[in-house]
Write an enzyme that holds these catalytic residues in place. Structure first.
Site, PDB file in Angstrom:
ATOM      1  N   SER A 114      72.327  56.626  39.227  1.00  0.00           N
ATOM      2  CA  SER A 114      71.479  55.732  39.999  1.00  0.00           C
ATOM      3  C   SER A 114      70.930  54.636  39.085  1.00  0.00           C
ATOM      4  O   SER A 114      71.703  53.881  38.501  1.00  0.00           O
ATOM      5  CB  SER A 114      70.381  56.546  40.696  1.00  0.00           C
ATOM      6  N   ASP A 254      76.505  58.608  50.352  1.00  0.00           N
ATOM      7  CA  ASP A 254      75.635  58.154  49.266  1.00  0.00           C
ATOM      8  C   ASP A 254      74.907  56.865  49.643  1.00  0.00           C
ATOM      9  O   ASP A 254      75.480  55.983  50.296  1.00  0.00           O
ATOM     10  CB  ASP A 254      76.516  57.897  48.046  1.00  0.00           C
ATOM     11  N   HIS A 280      73.862  61.451  47.289  1.00  0.00           N
ATOM     12  CA  HIS A 280      73.567  60.746  46.040  1.00  0.00           C
ATOM     13  C   HIS A 280      73.526  61.665  44.822  1.00  0.00           C
ATOM     14  O   HIS A 280      73.476  61.175  43.701  1.00  0.00           O
ATOM     15  CB  HIS A 280      72.205  60.053  46.218  1.00  0.00           C
TER      16      HIS A 280
END
Length: 303
Positions: A114, A254, A280
């Site tokens: 991320s 995601d 995610h």
């Protein structure tokens, strides 16, 4: 499995902070560790600790650390720092400082998730570290404009009452409302991590909620409304200069949809892309976890 923790001084101007880290496995001379970059910004490292499995699969050390301002690298006065303090280069400098402290400049791999994937991409494309042997970009983006495009599109697909409640609270500045948090929770359930959350995930997000300065200053109130210092961030014009073998991963559901990942695939010369079935957090979702660890281990071993 041996574990060693420590802190390294990190000097910024006239001030000195400390970066907390943990090494899983033996960091012997010549060992090429995997350094793990957590997300957020401002979500502590615990949720990524299942990646210690890479030590078992590859027999390499795995290094976790908390970026300054959060978790075990929190410092008094975080909330008093001006927004100009919280830059991407600050965290790149911190990473370089940790690499030097560990003495692995000549050989290491990075795995960023991320925000950590953004940090890793920025580091690789702007600093070009000679010792970076492998780069794993999990559910990241090369530009916050693409991130907003991705998450906004997913927000539009939520039920109208959920979307309208979220948008109303953000417009009115009432994002601390329990109603807002409940609606954002619906987005998280669909696109971040299913409930019940693993304990390590709860720990990381509790740290962010306790000390939200980094997330709120750099990101903003939510995953789909970017108002912080990262809003204009992009390394799109630099990622073609990444020469390190690179693995991309994201999930079908995601929040980092393909619009975020495809520029990496199109522009990085030596790149692979593996997609997973869930959200995610492939290293936390039972449907994806085993395959994710194997794909990463194979990449680190054979690429």
């Amino acid at each position: 499995m041996t574990e060693v923790t420590g802190k390294v001084d990190f000097k910024v101007g006239d001030d000195t902070y400390q970066t907390w880290y943990k090494v899983v496995g033996d960091l012997t001379p010549g060992a090429h560790p995997l350094i793990v970059l957590h997300g957020g910004p401002g979500v502590s490292h615990e949720y990524m600790t299942p990646l210690a499995e890479i030590h078992n699969k590859c027999n390499i050390p795995v290094v976790f650390y908390d970026q300054i301002g959060i978790g075990k690298s929190f410092f008094e006065g975080v909330a008093d720092k001006p927004k100009e303090f919280w830059t991407v280069d600050l965290f790149v400098d911190e990473l370089e400082n940790l690499v030097a402290h560990l003495g692995v400049q000549n050989g290491f791999a990075l795995l960023g998730h991320s925000w950590g994937a953004m940090l890793g991409a920025h580091y690789a494309s702007h600093r070009h570290p000679v010792g970076l042997k492998h780069l794993v970009i999990t559910s990241g983006t090369p530009s916050m404009a693409l991130w907003e495009q991705s998450t906004r599109q997913l927000l539009k697909a939520l039920p109208a009452d959920v979307r309208e409640t979220i948008e109303r609270h953000e417009k009115e500045g009432t994002t601390d409302s329990p109603e807002y948090e409940k609606m954002v929770g619906i987005f998280f359930e669909k696109h971040v991590c299913k409930s019940p959350w693993p304990k390590v995930m709860e720990t990381s997000f509790a740290a962010m909620m306790q000390h939200p300065t980094v997330y709120h200053t750099m990101n903003g109130p939510s995953e789909f409304t970017i108002t912080g210092t990262l809003k204009s961030w992009s390394c799109l014009d630099q990622i073609h200069t990444i020469t390190t073998p690179t693995l991309l991963t994201n999930g079908v559901m995601d929040e980092a949809q393909d619009v975020c990942m495809s520029p990496f695939f199109q522009r990085i010369p030596h790149v692979k892309w593996a997609q997973f079935s869930q959200r995610h957090m492939p290293f936390l979702e039972e449907e994806d976890q085993g395959r994710y660890f194997q794909v990463v281990a194979d990449f680190l071993t054979y690429a």
